[in-house]
Design a protein around this motif. Structure first.
Motif, PDB file in Angstrom:
ATOM      1  N   LYS A 254       8.735  32.701 -14.908  1.00 37.81           N
ATOM      2  CA  LYS A 254       9.138  31.289 -15.003  1.00 37.81           C
ATOM      3  C   LYS A 254       7.955  30.330 -14.955  1.00 37.81           C
ATOM      4  O   LYS A 254       7.993  29.265 -15.565  1.00 37.81           O
ATOM      5  CB  LYS A 254      10.154  30.974 -13.902  1.00 37.81           C
ATOM      6  CG  LYS A 254      11.452  31.772 -14.032  1.00 37.81           C
ATOM      7  CD  LYS A 254      12.465  31.370 -12.993  1.00 37.81           C
ATOM      8  CE  LYS A 254      13.721  32.217 -13.082  1.00 37.81           C
ATOM      9  NZ  LYS A 254      14.341  32.179 -14.422  1.00 37.81           N
ATOM     10  N   ASP A 255       6.910  30.651 -14.196  1.00 38.08           N
ATOM     11  CA  ASP A 255       5.761  29.745 -14.130  1.00 38.08           C
ATOM     12  C   ASP A 255       4.682  30.088 -15.163  1.00 38.08           C
ATOM     13  O   ASP A 255       3.622  29.466 -15.203  1.00 38.08           O
ATOM     14  CB  ASP A 255       5.155  29.725 -12.722  1.00 38.08           C
ATOM     15  CG  ASP A 255       4.691  31.099 -12.266  1.00 38.08           C
ATOM     16  OD1 ASP A 255       4.641  32.029 -13.108  1.00 38.08           O
ATOM     17  OD2 ASP A 255       4.384  31.261 -11.065  1.00 38.08           O
ATOM     18  N   LYS A 256       4.962  31.083 -16.002  1.00 42.63           N
ATOM     19  CA  LYS A 256       4.080  31.439 -17.125  1.00 42.63           C
ATOM     20  C   LYS A 256       2.649  31.746 -16.698  1.00 42.63           C
ATOM     21  O   LYS A 256       1.693  31.424 -17.400  1.00 42.63           O
ATOM     22  CB  LYS A 256       4.068  30.319 -18.192  1.00 42.63           C
ATOM     23  CG  LYS A 256       5.449  29.843 -18.623  1.00 42.63           C
ATOM     24  CD  LYS A 256       6.335  30.972 -19.118  1.00 42.63           C
ATOM     25  CE  LYS A 256       7.720  30.500 -19.473  1.00 42.63           C
ATOM     26  NZ  LYS A 256       8.646  31.601 -19.811  1.00 42.63           N
ATOM     27  N   ASN A 257       2.505  32.419 -15.555  1.00 37.13           N
ATOM     28  CA  ASN A 257       1.162  32.783 -15.094  1.00 37.13           C
ATOM     29  C   ASN A 257       0.837  34.249 -15.351  1.00 37.13           C
ATOM     30  O   ASN A 257      -0.184  34.753 -14.884  1.00 37.13           O
ATOM     31  CB  ASN A 257       0.997  32.452 -13.607  1.00 37.13           C
ATOM     32  CG  ASN A 257       1.839  33.376 -12.722  1.00 37.13           C
ATOM     33  OD1 ASN A 257       2.732  34.085 -13.211  1.00 37.13           O
ATOM     34  ND2 ASN A 257       1.567  33.353 -11.423  1.00 37.13           N
ATOM     35  N   GLU A 263       9.568  35.435  -5.539  1.00 32.24           N
ATOM     36  CA  GLU A 263      10.597  34.459  -5.876  1.00 32.24           C
ATOM     37  C   GLU A 263      11.166  34.709  -7.269  1.00 32.24           C
ATOM     38  O   GLU A 263      12.386  34.626  -7.484  1.00 32.24           O
ATOM     39  CB  GLU A 263      10.025  33.043  -5.786  1.00 32.24           C
ATOM     40  CG  GLU A 263      11.063  31.948  -6.031  1.00 32.24           C
ATOM     41  CD  GLU A 263      10.491  30.560  -5.847  1.00 32.24           C
ATOM     42  OE1 GLU A 263      11.149  29.586  -6.275  1.00 32.24           O
ATOM     43  OE2 GLU A 263       9.374  30.432  -5.287  1.00 32.24           O
ATOM     44  N   GLU A 264      10.292  35.027  -8.212  1.00 31.42           N
ATOM     45  CA  GLU A 264      10.756  35.309  -9.570  1.00 31.42           C
ATOM     46  C   GLU A 264      11.542  36.609  -9.624  1.00 31.42           C
ATOM     47  O   GLU A 264      12.546  36.718 -10.344  1.00 31.42           O
ATOM     48  CB  GLU A 264       9.563  35.363 -10.525  1.00 31.42           C
ATOM     49  CG  GLU A 264       8.970  33.983 -10.801  1.00 31.42           C
ATOM     50  CD  GLU A 264       7.627  34.047 -11.488  1.00 31.42           C
ATOM     51  OE1 GLU A 264       7.353  33.180 -12.347  1.00 31.42           O
ATOM     52  OE2 GLU A 264       6.822  34.961 -11.159  1.00 31.42           O
ATOM     53  N   LEU A 265      11.122  37.608  -8.850  1.00 32.03           N
ATOM     54  CA  LEU A 265      11.882  38.852  -8.778  1.00 32.03           C
ATOM     55  C   LEU A 265      13.269  38.610  -8.195  1.00 32.03           C
ATOM     56  O   LEU A 265      14.263  39.161  -8.665  1.00 32.03           O
ATOM     57  CB  LEU A 265      11.132  39.883  -7.932  1.00 32.03           C
ATOM     58  CG  LEU A 265       9.939  40.564  -8.589  1.00 32.03           C
ATOM     59  CD1 LEU A 265       9.177  41.396  -7.557  1.00 32.03           C
ATOM     60  CD2 LEU A 265      10.372  41.430  -9.754  1.00 32.03           C
ATOM     61  N   SER A 266      13.326  37.765  -7.161  1.00 33.59           N
ATOM     62  CA  SER A 266      14.610  37.454  -6.549  1.00 33.59           C
ATOM     63  C   SER A 266      15.526  36.734  -7.526  1.00 33.59           C
ATOM     64  O   SER A 266      16.731  37.010  -7.594  1.00 33.59           O
ATOM     65  CB  SER A 266      14.393  36.597  -5.295  1.00 33.59           C
ATOM     66  OG  SER A 266      15.621  36.305  -4.670  1.00 33.59           O
TER      67      SER A 266
END
Length: 335
Positions: A254-257, A263-266
């Motif tokens: 989501k933050d394109k890093n 948090e993204e896994l959750s």
């Protein structure tokens, strides 16, 4: 003629396809113990027999038409997206409960008094002990077999530790035994209302994919895991690799890093969005010829091969050649 059921490779299907590939703790358990755990889409698809055992298209269409009437809550001869979602909800619930019931019986629960936080007086309930579960799933003679390669025995020992952690999280009153509802959380943490239980999916994902231990899943780590966990037949699709990479970069990161943090896994593994609503929207759009955001029975029947997973397991069971849903040799599956 037999129908060869399949899913088209679009983003919404991929979201279902790989939802739990990166967090199953039993996928590494030896074949003699577990079948490969199905993800959310696979959980539905696993009820469907192979093409050689499927009933005729006419029988499938007749069953869908019958179920259509039951799902048409307002009796207007049309199914709204919400009515299709409710149908998906019900089928998913039935498959989960069938899976829990089957495994519960397999592990041979016994009756004893159980204390809980709501009632002072203990109740007699069926329970499973950790020792009973462990001995039937990871028997010592296999874990300690000197003929088994050391790497394999180490992998199995790690699986025992992971299962023990899940057991402790599912044990809501800390009495070391699981009643059936707790056992449901143990084998289906993604269905739990307990956020601590759901959180184990993120931890297991990191353990399965995060090779350098920095709590970030890179694209390479993600792809390496998918390649090792996905059956070869599914990987043969010419666009499979590119679809997975696109899914990672456009939907998960989501933050394109370039990496997935906890948090993204959750967000991926325990989403706040309703996946069944997404699936209902996809199903309606797949057959909605007149574009009225609703399905007529004719539209559904004409596109019947898009709606196989809306037919409950009991219908499919009688068409298996051995009359055993999920196969006669599979005692239990876990997610």
């Amino acid at each position: 003629m037999r129908v060869n059921y399949h899913w088209e490779m679009d983003h919404k299907n991929v979201e279902f396809l790989i939802l739990l590939l990166c967090c199953v703790f039993v996928s590494l358990v030896p074949k003699f113990c577990f079948a490969q755990a199905p993800d959310d889409e696979k959980l539905h698809e696993s009820q469907i027999p192979p093409p050689s055992d499927q009933p005729s298209p006419e029988e499938i269409k007749a069953q869908l038409a019958k179920l259509f009437k039951l799902a048409d809550g307002d009796n207007n001869d049309l199914l709204s997206i919400e009515e299709v979602k409710k149908w998906v909800d019900n089928v998913h619930r039935d498959i989960i409960e069938e899976n829990v019931d089957r495994q519960w019986v397999y592990y041979e629960p016994h009756v004893q008094e159980v204390h809980n936080w709501q009632d002072y007086k203990p109740k007699e309930m069926e329970v499973l002990t950790w020792d009973n579960y462990r001995n039937k799933t990871y028997p010592d003679y296999l874990l300690n077999d000197p003929e088994t390669p050391e790497e394999q025995r180490t992998s199995w020992a790690n699986m025992v530790l992971r299962a023990e952690r899940r057991w402790a999280l599912a044990d809501s009153n800390n009495d070391s035994i699981l009643v059936k509802e707790e056992f449901r959380d143990f084998i289906h943490p993604e269905e739990s209302t307990n956020e601590n239980v759901k959180g184990v999916l993120v931890q297991e994902s990191l353990e399965d994919m995060d090779r350098d231990g920095n709590d970030i899943i890179t694209l390479n780590e993600y792809m390496d895991h998918l390649l090792s966990a996905t059956p070869e037949q599914e990987r043969q699709h010419p666009e499979w690799i590119e679809v997975q990479k696109s899914h990672f970069s456009t939907l998960l990161d989501k933050d394109k890093n370039g990496g997935l943090d906890r948090e993204e896994l959750s967000s991926w593994l325990t989403p706040s969005l309703d996946r069944h609503l997404d699936e209902a929207e996809r199903l309606v759009s797949s057959a909605d010829i007149d574009k009225d955001q609703q399905l007529s029975v004719e539209e559904m029947v004409d596109s019947f091969n898009n709606f196989f997973t809306l037919i409950p397991p009991k219908f499919w069971a009688k068409f298996y050649s051995d009359n055993q849903l999920y196969g006669s040799d599979q005692k239990h599956d876990e997610l």
